[in-house]
Design a protein around this motif. Structure first.
Motif, PDB file in Angstrom:
ATOM      1  N   ALA A   1      -1.548 -10.524  -4.489  1.00  0.00           N
ATOM      2  CA  ALA A   1      -1.998 -11.886  -4.752  1.00  0.00           C
ATOM      3  C   ALA A   1      -0.806 -12.728  -5.220  1.00  0.00           C
ATOM      4  N   HIS A   2       0.021 -12.110  -6.063  1.00  0.00           N
ATOM      5  CA  HIS A   2       1.234 -12.777  -6.544  1.00  0.00           C
ATOM      6  C   HIS A   2       2.141 -13.141  -5.365  1.00  0.00           C
ATOM      7  N   GLU A   3       2.344 -12.154  -4.490  1.00  0.00           N
ATOM      8  CA  GLU A   3       3.197 -12.376  -3.314  1.00  0.00           C
ATOM      9  C   GLU A   3       2.637 -13.513  -2.453  1.00  0.00           C
ATOM     10  N   GLU A   4       1.302 -13.469  -2.281  1.00  0.00           N
ATOM     11  CA  GLU A   4       0.628 -14.421  -1.395  1.00  0.00           C
ATOM     12  C   GLU A   4       0.869 -15.860  -1.856  1.00  0.00           C
ATOM     13  N   HIS A   5       0.823 -16.052  -3.197  1.00  0.00           N
ATOM     14  CA  HIS A   5       0.909 -17.413  -3.714  1.00  0.00           C
ATOM     15  C   HIS A   5       2.347 -17.931  -3.794  1.00  0.00           C
ATOM     16  N   HIS A   6       3.317 -17.031  -3.842  1.00  0.00           N
ATOM     17  CA  HIS A   6       4.679 -17.475  -4.110  1.00  0.00           C
ATOM     18  C   HIS A   6       5.609 -17.389  -2.901  1.00  0.00           C
ATOM     19  N   HIS A   7       5.180 -16.723  -1.828  1.00  0.00           N
ATOM     20  CA  HIS A   7       6.066 -16.598  -0.671  1.00  0.00           C
ATOM     21  C   HIS A   7       5.375 -17.166   0.559  1.00  0.00           C
ATOM     22  N   LYS A   8       5.884 -18.290   1.031  1.00  0.00           N
ATOM     23  CA  LYS A   8       5.327 -18.882   2.247  1.00  0.00           C
ATOM     24  C   LYS A   8       5.837 -18.094   3.439  1.00  0.00           C
ATOM     25  N   GLU A   9       4.891 -17.636   4.278  1.00  0.00           N
ATOM     26  CA  GLU A   9       5.312 -16.875   5.457  1.00  0.00           C
ATOM     27  C   GLU A   9       5.850 -17.816   6.525  1.00  0.00           C
ATOM     28  N   THR A  10       6.922 -17.402   7.174  1.00  0.00           N
ATOM     29  CA  THR A  10       7.460 -18.185   8.287  1.00  0.00           C
ATOM     30  C   THR A  10       6.751 -17.766   9.575  1.00  0.00           C
ATOM     31  N   PHE A  11       7.009 -18.503  10.649  1.00  0.00           N
ATOM     32  CA  PHE A  11       6.410 -18.169  11.949  1.00  0.00           C
ATOM     33  C   PHE A  11       6.775 -16.734  12.345  1.00  0.00           C
ATOM     34  N   ILE A  12       8.047 -16.371  12.107  1.00  0.00           N
ATOM     35  CA  ILE A  12       8.515 -15.040  12.530  1.00  0.00           C
ATOM     36  C   ILE A  12       7.848 -13.940  11.710  1.00  0.00           C
ATOM     37  N   THR A  13       7.756 -14.114  10.387  1.00  0.00           N
ATOM     38  CA  THR A  13       7.156 -13.037   9.570  1.00  0.00           C
ATOM     39  C   THR A  13       5.644 -12.989   9.746  1.00  0.00           C
ATOM     40  N   LYS A  14       5.022 -14.091  10.185  1.00  0.00           N
ATOM     41  CA  LYS A  14       3.564 -14.086  10.336  1.00  0.00           C
ATOM     42  C   LYS A  14       3.118 -13.615  11.712  1.00  0.00           C
ATOM     43  N   TYR A  15       3.834 -14.057  12.754  1.00  0.00           N
ATOM     44  CA  TYR A  15       3.349 -13.796  14.113  1.00  0.00           C
ATOM     45  C   TYR A  15       4.170 -12.782  14.902  1.00  0.00           C
ATOM     46  N   ILE A  16       5.425 -12.562  14.524  1.00  0.00           N
ATOM     47  CA  ILE A  16       6.263 -11.667  15.327  1.00  0.00           C
ATOM     48  C   ILE A  16       6.499 -10.367  14.562  1.00  0.00           C
ATOM     49  N   PHE A  17       7.326 -10.400  13.520  1.00  0.00           N
ATOM     50  CA  PHE A  17       7.574  -9.177  12.739  1.00  0.00           C
ATOM     51  C   PHE A  17       6.611  -9.130  11.557  1.00  0.00           C
ATOM     52  N   SER A  18       5.322  -9.102  11.897  1.00  0.00           N
ATOM     53  CA  SER A  18       4.297  -9.103  10.857  1.00  0.00           C
ATOM     54  C   SER A  18       4.030  -7.675  10.378  1.00  0.00           C
ATOM     55  N   ILE A  19       3.697  -7.553   9.085  1.00  0.00           N
ATOM     56  CA  ILE A  19       3.249  -6.232   8.592  1.00  0.00           C
ATOM     57  C   ILE A  19       1.760  -6.261   8.262  1.00  0.00           C
ATOM     58  N   ASP A  20       1.068  -7.354   8.629  1.00  0.00           N
ATOM     59  CA  ASP A  20      -0.374  -7.450   8.413  1.00  0.00           C
ATOM     60  C   ASP A  20      -1.091  -6.721   9.545  1.00  0.00           C
ATOM     61  N   HIS A  21      -1.939  -5.772   9.189  1.00  0.00           N
ATOM     62  CA  HIS A  21      -2.581  -4.933  10.224  1.00  0.00           C
ATOM     63  C   HIS A  21      -3.384  -5.757  11.221  1.00  0.00           C
ATOM     64  N   LYS A  22      -3.961  -6.879  10.792  1.00  0.00           N
ATOM     65  CA  LYS A  22      -4.787  -7.691  11.701  1.00  0.00           C
ATOM     66  C   LYS A  22      -3.921  -8.354  12.770  1.00  0.00           C
ATOM     67  N   MET A  23      -2.732  -8.823  12.364  1.00  0.00           N
ATOM     68  CA  MET A  23      -1.822  -9.443  13.340  1.00  0.00           C
ATOM     69  C   MET A  23      -1.264  -8.383  14.291  1.00  0.00           C
ATOM     70  N   ILE A  24      -0.941  -7.192  13.757  1.00  0.00           N
ATOM     71  CA  ILE A  24      -0.421  -6.116  14.607  1.00  0.00           C
ATOM     72  C   ILE A  24      -1.487  -5.702  15.630  1.00  0.00           C
ATOM     73  N   ALA A  25      -2.757  -5.700  15.211  1.00  0.00           N
ATOM     74  CA  ALA A  25      -3.853  -5.389  16.145  1.00  0.00           C
ATOM     75  C   ALA A  25      -3.863  -6.382  17.302  1.00  0.00           C
ATOM     76  N   LYS A  26      -3.678  -7.664  16.993  1.00  0.00           N
ATOM     77  CA  LYS A  26      -3.655  -8.686  18.058  1.00  0.00           C
ATOM     78  C   LYS A  26      -2.448  -8.491  18.972  1.00  0.00           C
ATOM     79  N   GLN A  27      -1.304  -8.108  18.374  1.00  0.00           N
ATOM     80  CA  GLN A  27      -0.109  -7.872  19.193  1.00  0.00           C
ATOM     81  C   GLN A  27      -0.354  -6.723  20.167  1.00  0.00           C
ATOM     82  N   TYR A  28      -0.962  -5.635  19.671  1.00  0.00           N
ATOM     83  CA  TYR A  28      -1.299  -4.512  20.549  1.00  0.00           C
ATOM     84  C   TYR A  28      -2.245  -4.959  21.661  1.00  0.00           C
ATOM     85  N   LEU A  29      -3.246  -5.759  21.282  1.00  0.00           N
ATOM     86  CA  LEU A  29      -4.265  -6.166  22.253  1.00  0.00           C
ATOM     87  C   LEU A  29      -3.660  -7.029  23.352  1.00  0.00           C
TER      88      LEU A  29
END
Length: 597
Positions: A12-40
């Motif tokens: 929660a701390h990380e979420e509020h203090h670090h704005k994700e960039t396009f690259i960390t959110k959509y390309i080199f993401s570590i969020d399982h939901k985004m990785i699922a979409k990449q696989y799909l």
């Protein structure tokens, strides 16, 4: 469970203090939901390429020697005057099989839904290792790119069949497709196996260690059981294929002879001795047969979940379903020899593999009966996901019945390497797994993209696909029993098969219509991301934990505390409740008993 709370506070701390960039959110993401979409989406692109290849070689079989503008445009020098070259035909068959089995049905299906559902359904913030999860996707992406690059090498892509048996795959000079294209195939598969192993290890560790409070193993949805056991099969069997690929690379490049012996080329004897191509068959099929269940088990899990939800009934025989998943997993690793009944195997060994192969029909039948009983007298919601689930049971049963013939060593000799085999495994594995994948996409699309797919387009997609799938593969049983061999680019040299030419034309027409209707699905899939109806939190009135999260995606899944679990996954139509579903995070009422399952 304090570790969960700590993890939550930290994230929660990380979420509020670090704005994700396009690259960390959509390309080199570590969020399982985004990785699922990449696989799909990667799996979808590979699937389109695989289907186009199959339509091309189907047209070649239906109308051999006839010039085709499409061939000339897509194949260039491999189709002079629009007539397909014999070498590229086998290459198309090889790459089509490889793409569909590994890149679409293994990574596309398992990678998508294991990533999406495991953390959400067990009540975890993410996978055990988000970084390894990201690495496993990018290795898969890299292996896909290398496989596609192999299509453009001068001598042509790998052309030894998707099973790449030596000596065609072991001797770079054997044919055009045995050269650089084959080397790239092996490199691509080695990277793919590394990706699959990293993913599988992550899934297993996540399910064992990160379940929320109250989520015992017997409260897990059947989807999670299927993904969990699939990952274990992959960890056991994929390294064997990796060893086969590495030994094959050594035979090709370093002068060893693991798989080669007594080879003559144009009367000249080569220096190889002592190896055996049958050894490669053993190594390949030790993965190759469990691979069938690595493909089908996740689809079985998805279908079980969707059928219970849309029948508004608890899944029938929950523990029997788990037991059958475990039995299938065990038996799948001891039946590989049935692919080798005519390779000179000892007949006694053939009878052993016949026994274990026929044995696997029992847990498969348990699952089929349990699905049918789940639907029986249910309040069925006939949405596209449910239709594809019912279609899955249909093709699994019809395709599975022919497996009994192929699993018998005496009967298999007559139809081995004919179209009968193609009909069997495409129905029981290919079409069934694709139906499971489509069912999963229609059902969990709102969870992935926050919008609903168009239901009417889904109905059109299902009915035309279902008719065309049987239109393609049902007649293949008959031309296979008539003796038509697989992988021949034309049968016009054999007067024996002239009567079957019209049947091949009919099969190809169904294939072309079935391929074209997938464009409706692709339009529905991509347009609904932007213009689809906005999804509500729990559109299917389902019971499992993923529907307790907000439609808005956050890394960490739940904004507050992770929900605790008080009941099993299938409390549908339970007496004493106002709604016909009770979610897993709803505490038991006073005096209420948890269902005995």
């Amino acid at each position: 469970m304090s570790a969960h709370a700590d993890t939550h506070d930290h994230e929660a701390h990380e979420e509020h203090h670090h704005k994700e960039t396009f690259i960390t959110k959509y390309i080199f993401s570590i969020d399982h939901k985004m990785i699922a979409k990449q696989y799909l989406i990667t799996g979808t692109i590979m699937g389109v390429i695989g289907v186009i290849m199959s339509l091309m070689f189907r047209m070649q079989i239906a109308w051999p020697e006839e010039p085709n503008v499409l061939f000339e445009a897509l194949l260039g020098k491999w189709a002079p005057g629009g007539v397909m070259d014999a070498d590229i035909y086998l290459a198309l068959v090889t790459i089509h099989g490889t793409i569909m089995v590994f890149f679409v049905l293994t990574a596309g299906l398992s990678g998508t839904f294991s990533n999406l559902l495991i953390p959400l359904q067990i009540g975890a913030r993410d996978m055990a290792s988000g970084f390894l999860n990201m690495v496993s996707y990018w290795l898969f992406f890299l292996s896909s790119v290398i496989m596609l690059i192999s299509l453009f090498v001068e001598a042509g892509p790998a052309a030894a069949g998707w099973t790449i048996y030596p000596p065609l795959s072991a001797l770079p000079l054997a044919s055009g497709g045995s050269g650089m294209g084959m080397t790239l195939w092996l490199v691509s598969m080695a990277i793919f196996i590394a990706s699959s192993l990293l993913g599988s290890l992550n899934y297993v560790v996540t399910v064992i260690n990160l379940r929320t409070k109250g989520m015992s193993m017997t409260r897990l949805p059947l989807t999670i059981w299927a993904f969990f056991v699939t990952a274990i099969i992959g960890i056991v069997s994929f390294p064997v294929l990796l060893s086969a690929a590495l030994l094959l690379i050594m035979d090709r490049s370093f002068g060893t002879s693991f798989f080669l012996s007594d080879i003559f080329i144009q009367g000249e004897v080569l220096h190889y001795q002592g190896g055996s191509p049958v050894l490669f068959e053993h190594l390949f099929w030790f993965l190759g047969h469990p691979e069938v269940y690595i493909v089908i088990l996740p689809a079985m899990g998805l279908v079980s979940e969707i059928m219970a939800t849309n029948s508004r009934k608890p899944i029938f025989g929950y523990r029997a379903m788990i037991t059958s998943i475990l039995a299938i997993a065990f038996l799948s690793t001891i039946v590989w020899g049935h692919h080798m009944f005519i390779s000179g195997m000892n007949p006694f060994l053939g009878s052993v593999f016949t026994f274990t192969t026929l044995l696997i029909a029992i847990p498969s039948a348990v699952k089929a009966f349990n699905w049918i009983t789940t639907i029986w007298k249910g309040n069925i919601q006939m949405n596209p996901a449910m239709l594809f689930s019912i279609g899955f049971v249909s093709t699994f049963i019809t395709g599975g019945l022919t497996g009994i013939i192929l699993g018998d060593s005496a009967l298999d000799i007559n139809v081995h390497d004919t179209y009968f085999v193609i009909a069997h495994f495409h129905l029981v594995m290919g079409i069934s797994a694709l139906y499971g994948m489509f069912a999963g996409i229609y059902h969990w699309y709102p969870k992935m993209f926050g919008r609903m797919l168009n239901k009417n387009l889904g109905y059109i997609h299902f009915w035309i696909t279902a008719i065309c799938a049987y239109g393609v593969f049902f007649p293949m049983h008959f031309i296979g029993m008539a003796g038509l061999p697989r992988r021949y680019y034309t049968n016009s040299n054999f007067p024996l098969f002239d009567d079957l030419a019209n049947t091949n034309v009919i099969i190809t027409v169904f294939a072309l219509i079935g391929g074209a209707v997938q464009l409706i699905y692709l339009y529905n899939f991509f347009s609904s991301m932007f213009f689809g109806k906005k999804a509500e939190k729990n559109p299917w009135r389902s019971t499992t934990l993923e529907w307790t999260t907000e439609v808005k995606h956050i890394h960490g899944n739940w904004e507050g505390d992770i929900p605790h679990v008080y009941r099993w996954s299938y409390d549908y139509s339970k007496p004493g409740h106002d709604d016909d579903f009770v979610m897993q995070n709803v505490p038991l009422k006073e005096g209420e008993e948890e269902l005995q399952h």
